[in-house]
Write a protein that holds these residues in place. Structure first.
Motif, PDB file in Angstrom:
ATOM      1  N   GLY A  31      -8.774  42.291  17.400  1.00 44.93           N
ATOM      2  CA  GLY A  31      -8.270  41.611  16.219  1.00 44.93           C
ATOM      3  C   GLY A  31      -7.886  40.178  16.537  1.00 44.93           C
ATOM      4  O   GLY A  31      -7.442  39.874  17.644  1.00 44.93           O
ATOM      5  N   ASN A  33      -5.982  36.609  14.478  1.00 45.82           N
ATOM      6  CA  ASN A  33      -5.266  36.249  13.255  1.00 45.82           C
ATOM      7  C   ASN A  33      -5.395  34.774  12.891  1.00 45.82           C
ATOM      8  O   ASN A  33      -4.519  34.224  12.225  1.00 45.82           O
ATOM      9  CB  ASN A  33      -3.789  36.664  13.345  1.00 45.82           C
ATOM     10  N   THR A  35      -8.707  33.738  11.612  1.00 47.82           N
ATOM     11  CA  THR A  35      -9.484  34.033  10.403  1.00 47.82           C
ATOM     12  C   THR A  35      -9.259  35.470   9.941  1.00 47.82           C
ATOM     13  O   THR A  35      -9.914  35.929   9.000  1.00 47.82           O
ATOM     14  CB  THR A  35     -10.985  33.789  10.631  1.00 47.82           C
ATOM     15  N   ASN A  36      -8.362  36.182  10.654  1.00 48.44           N
ATOM     16  CA  ASN A  36      -7.893  37.519  10.245  1.00 48.44           C
ATOM     17  C   ASN A  36      -8.970  38.598  10.306  1.00 48.44           C
ATOM     18  O   ASN A  36      -8.923  39.572   9.556  1.00 48.44           O
ATOM     19  CB  ASN A  36      -7.305  37.466   8.827  1.00 48.44           C
ATOM     20  N   ARG A  37      -9.907  38.452  11.220  1.00 47.35           N
ATOM     21  CA  ARG A  37     -11.005  39.409  11.296  1.00 47.35           C
ATOM     22  C   ARG A  37     -10.784  40.453  12.391  1.00 47.35           C
ATOM     23  O   ARG A  37     -10.087  40.217  13.373  1.00 47.35           O
ATOM     24  CB  ARG A  37     -12.325  38.675  11.531  1.00 47.35           C
ATOM     25  N   TRP A  39     -12.995  43.163  14.867  1.00 50.15           N
ATOM     26  CA  TRP A  39     -14.337  43.387  15.411  1.00 50.15           C
ATOM     27  C   TRP A  39     -14.366  44.682  16.200  1.00 50.15           C
ATOM     28  O   TRP A  39     -13.521  44.890  17.078  1.00 50.15           O
ATOM     29  CB  TRP A  39     -14.737  42.236  16.326  1.00 50.15           C
ATOM     30  N   SER A  50     -21.334  40.865  12.743  1.00 46.29           N
ATOM     31  CA  SER A  50     -20.355  40.632  11.672  1.00 46.29           C
ATOM     32  C   SER A  50     -19.105  41.462  11.956  1.00 46.29           C
ATOM     33  O   SER A  50     -19.172  42.490  12.640  1.00 46.29           O
ATOM     34  CB  SER A  50     -20.947  41.003  10.307  1.00 46.29           C
ATOM     35  N   PRO A  51     -17.966  41.023  11.445  1.00 44.28           N
ATOM     36  CA  PRO A  51     -16.735  41.777  11.682  1.00 44.28           C
ATOM     37  C   PRO A  51     -16.726  43.095  10.932  1.00 44.28           C
ATOM     38  O   PRO A  51     -17.437  43.273   9.930  1.00 44.28           O
ATOM     39  CB  PRO A  51     -15.644  40.839  11.154  1.00 44.28           C
ATOM     40  N   ALA A  53     -13.922  44.313   9.511  1.00 44.48           N
ATOM     41  CA  ALA A  53     -13.028  44.174   8.363  1.00 44.48           C
ATOM     42  C   ALA A  53     -12.235  42.886   8.502  1.00 44.48           C
ATOM     43  O   ALA A  53     -12.247  42.237   9.560  1.00 44.48           O
ATOM     44  CB  ALA A  53     -12.080  45.372   8.267  1.00 44.48           C
ATOM     45  N   THR A  54     -11.544  42.529   7.445  1.00 49.76           N
ATOM     46  CA  THR A  54     -10.616  41.400   7.442  1.00 49.76           C
ATOM     47  C   THR A  54      -9.259  41.908   6.993  1.00 49.76           C
ATOM     48  O   THR A  54      -9.144  42.478   5.898  1.00 49.76           O
ATOM     49  CB  THR A  54     -11.093  40.280   6.500  1.00 49.76           C
ATOM     50  N   THR A  56      -5.275  40.483   6.844  1.00 47.99           N
ATOM     51  CA  THR A  56      -4.472  39.277   6.985  1.00 47.99           C
ATOM     52  C   THR A  56      -3.365  39.433   8.023  1.00 47.99           C
ATOM     53  O   THR A  56      -2.593  40.385   7.971  1.00 47.99           O
ATOM     54  CB  THR A  56      -3.862  38.891   5.625  1.00 47.99           C
ATOM     55  N   ASN A  58      -3.261  40.321  11.121  1.00 49.51           N
ATOM     56  CA  ASN A  58      -3.191  41.530  11.945  1.00 49.51           C
ATOM     57  C   ASN A  58      -2.485  41.194  13.255  1.00 49.51           C
ATOM     58  O   ASN A  58      -2.668  40.114  13.826  1.00 49.51           O
ATOM     59  CB  ASN A  58      -4.587  42.103  12.169  1.00 49.51           C
TER      60      ASN A  58
END
Length: 227
Positions: A31, A33, A35-37, A39, A50-51, A53-54, A56, A58
């Motif tokens: 994780g 924080n 861009t809050n993604r 992986w 691509s990640p 999830a996103t 906020t 984390n």
């Protein structure tokens, strides 16, 4: 041991890493924080394109089941009064908030029986001394909240120990004790017998006062006894 470092994931720009936890023997969940993604990164093979999830802000995570992670994240941003516990589906990236707890983001850990530990953190900075608490959520309560999509509060947990100055990370050993990183006092301490009703705070184990580094995170690494 003895192997060169291997790059598993490269991001296109700088990001603040939040956590890295193993997911089975083939992946890690990473994780960040900025861009809050989030992986889901394989330990072998190509990096994800691509990640997963996103989420906020984390902050920390633990693996509840092979398909579910529990995250600590401040979904409403820094200005909001509460922090969230978020159940993340590792198969498709969907997630839902299952707890809202007062304060800034706190770390998570799991006991051997599956109970969830969470350390609170004050919204104030500098943090007032002695205001952090170590909470314990029964695993059945967490599972029920996920199944029913209900939002728990602090009353759903018991206080293991209060009066802590700060805890940025938690690690549970194989004896039911918890090590935590106190960034305020620049040390690492142990809480004994967390699974009992008589948890006891031990003396500092490691001190960083006066050094050019400070503690941030801890990880339990099982050691196989020599034969």
């Amino acid at each position: 041991s003895g192997q060169p470092a291997q790059t598993l994931l490269s991001l296109p720009s700088f990001a603040f890493g939040s956590f890295t936890i193993p997911v089975g023997s083939q992946h890690v969940l990473f994780g960040e924080n900025t861009t809050n993604r989030l992986w889901l990164v394989p330990l072998a093979g190509p990096a994800p394109s691509s990640p997963l999830a996103t989420v906020t802000f984390n902050y920390d995570a633990v693996l509840l089941t092979p398909q579910t992670a529990l995250l600590s994240a401040k979904l409403g941003g820094f200005a909001t009064p509460d922090n969230d516990l978020v159940a993340l589906d590792l198969t498709n990236g969907s997630w839902t908030s299952i707890a809202s707890l007062p304060g800034a983001s706190g770390p998570l850990a799991l006991l051997d029986n599956g109970d969830v530990l969470y350390a609170t953190s004050s919204l104030a900075f500098p943090t007032p001394p002695g205001t952090a608490e170590l909470l314990r959520f029964p695993r059945a309560t967490i599972d029920q909240a996920i199944a029913n999509q209900t939002v728990l509060g602090p009353n759903s947990a018991t206080v293991v120990l209060g009066g802590l100055d700060a805890a940025s990370d938690l690690a549970v050993d194989d004896d039911g004790d918890v090590f935590y990183v106190d960034w305020m006092q620049n040390n690492v301490r142990e809480i004994h017998d967390v699974g009992s009703s008589q948890a006891l705070l031990g003396a500092p184990l490691l001190g960083y006062v006066g050094t050019p580094v400070s503690p941030a995170a801890a990880q339990q690494r099982p050691v196989t006894p020599a034969r």
